[in-house]
Motif scaffolding. Sequence first.
Motif, mmCIF file in Angstrom:
data_model
loop_
_atom_site.group_PDB
_atom_site.id
_atom_site.type_symbol
_atom_site.label_atom_id
_atom_site.label_comp_id
_atom_site.label_asym_id
_atom_site.label_seq_id
_atom_site.Cartn_x
_atom_site.Cartn_y
_atom_site.Cartn_z
ATOM 1 N N GLU A 14 9.884 -1.536 -5.274
ATOM 2 C CA GLU A 14 8.947 -0.463 -6.050
ATOM 3 C C GLU A 14 8.318 0.208 -5.121
ATOM 4 O OE1 GLU A 14 7.101 -3.485 -8.140
ATOM 5 O OE2 GLU A 14 8.732 -4.302 -8.950
ATOM 6 N N ILE A 15 8.080 -0.108 -3.915
ATOM 7 C CA ILE A 15 7.093 0.611 -3.040
ATOM 8 C C ILE A 15 8.104 1.870 -2.154
ATOM 9 C CG2 ILE A 15 6.311 0.602 -0.602
ATOM 10 C CD1 ILE A 15 4.384 -0.661 -2.828
ATOM 11 N N GLU A 16 9.392 1.373 -2.256
ATOM 12 C CA GLU A 16 10.310 2.466 -1.671
ATOM 13 C C GLU A 16 10.569 3.519 -2.583
ATOM 14 O OE1 GLU A 16 13.921 -0.126 -0.806
ATOM 15 O OE2 GLU A 16 12.900 -0.491 1.076
ATOM 16 N N TYR A 25 -1.233 7.759 -6.320
ATOM 17 C CA TYR A 25 -1.746 6.457 -6.168
ATOM 18 C C TYR A 25 -0.685 5.232 -6.734
ATOM 19 C CZ TYR A 25 -6.346 9.015 -6.804
ATOM 20 O OH TYR A 25 -7.075 10.058 -6.654
ATOM 21 N N ILE A 26 -0.837 4.330 -6.013
ATOM 22 C CA ILE A 26 -0.209 3.078 -6.778
ATOM 23 C C ILE A 26 -1.296 1.735 -7.069
ATOM 24 C CG2 ILE A 26 2.215 3.730 -5.813
ATOM 25 C CD1 ILE A 26 0.673 0.478 -4.209
ATOM 26 N N GLU A 45 1.834 -6.939 3.273
ATOM 27 C CA GLU A 45 2.984 -6.441 3.695
ATOM 28 C C GLU A 45 3.691 -5.190 3.031
ATOM 29 O OE1 GLU A 45 4.684 -7.715 6.423
ATOM 30 O OE2 GLU A 45 2.717 -8.755 6.590
ATOM 31 N N LEU A 46 3.267 -5.118 1.697
ATOM 32 C CA LEU A 46 3.746 -4.116 1.125
ATOM 33 C C LEU A 46 3.002 -2.659 1.437
ATOM 34 C CD1 LEU A 46 3.996 -5.549 -2.804
ATOM 35 C CD2 LEU A 46 5.825 -5.074 -0.915
ATOM 36 N N LYS A 47 1.767 -2.947 1.509
ATOM 37 C CA LYS A 47 0.767 -1.650 2.013
ATOM 38 C C LYS A 47 1.449 -1.011 3.337
ATOM 39 C CE LYS A 47 -2.886 1.123 1.647
ATOM 40 N NZ LYS A 47 -3.035 1.384 2.745
ATOM 41 N N LYS A 48 1.863 -1.778 4.310
ATOM 42 C CA LYS A 48 2.394 -1.354 5.407
ATOM 43 C C LYS A 48 3.445 -0.494 5.116
ATOM 44 C CE LYS A 48 1.204 -5.594 8.144
ATOM 45 N NZ LYS A 48 1.407 -6.723 8.838
ATOM 46 N N GLN A 49 4.444 -0.774 4.208
ATOM 47 C CA GLN A 49 5.577 0.027 4.066
ATOM 48 C C GLN A 49 5.132 1.148 2.916
ATOM 49 O OE1 GLN A 49 8.159 -0.898 5.448
ATOM 50 N NE2 GLN A 49 7.216 -2.542 6.488
ATOM 51 N N LEU A 50 4.030 1.439 2.691
ATOM 52 C CA LEU A 50 3.628 2.508 1.779
ATOM 53 C C LEU A 50 3.410 3.813 2.578
ATOM 54 C CD1 LEU A 50 2.987 3.111 -1.158
ATOM 55 C CD2 LEU A 50 0.486 2.742 -0.746
ATOM 56 N N SER A 51 3.993 4.744 1.991
ATOM 57 C CA SER A 51 3.592 6.202 2.749
ATOM 58 C C SER A 51 2.032 6.320 2.657
ATOM 59 C CB SER A 51 4.170 7.285 1.737
ATOM 60 O OG SER A 51 3.690 8.664 2.193
#
Length: 202
Positions: A14-16, A25-26, A45-51
């Motif tokens: 979903e992050i991708e 925003y997410i 962990e997800l935030k690290k992958q977020l643009s």
Amino acid sequence: MTKIKLCGLSGIEEIEAANELKPEYIGFVFAPKSRRYVKPETAAELKKQLSGEIQAAGVFVNESVEKIVELLDDHIIDIAQLHGDEDEAYIRRLRQLTGKPIIKAFQVKSEKEIADAGQCSADYILLDSGAGTGTVFDWNILKKIDRPYFLAGGLFAGNVGKAVRELHPFAVDVSSGIETDRRKDKEKMAAFVAAVRKEETL
């Protein structure tokens, strides 16, 4: 230009998808009773992958101020979104402890909630039909609001264009409207974003 918030994200796919679609925003839901709940460690962990172009809001229901501040200070979230009974005193205390933006959600049933939202000291207000019910409320009431707002409640690709066209909200917020079988659907996410962006080009 109406901004877009894709809420209730909980997995890397979903992050991708969000990184590709580039909403402004997410949202991560930190309310334990929600089926979209994510643990702070997972959100980190997800935030690290977020643009870096996308801001993450943390959705809370009557959470302790200290817990919210910790997540903001740790850069797991960029914005606090309050969906419980948080009052002006709560917002003031949160503001004393962090300079990050605050969104306060209002469940709109009548013009009273519109009036209350208009007086709220949060940076942003969010107007919803309920706590993630996925239903639309009477948009005619919104003609009495005189400040920018996030519009939520029952939005999906098929009606968000009309909402943007008629109401010109600051942002539109979607969660169940981009799900299939209670899971985020990449195609529905893309269709929702496209429907909003289409209005901007007309």
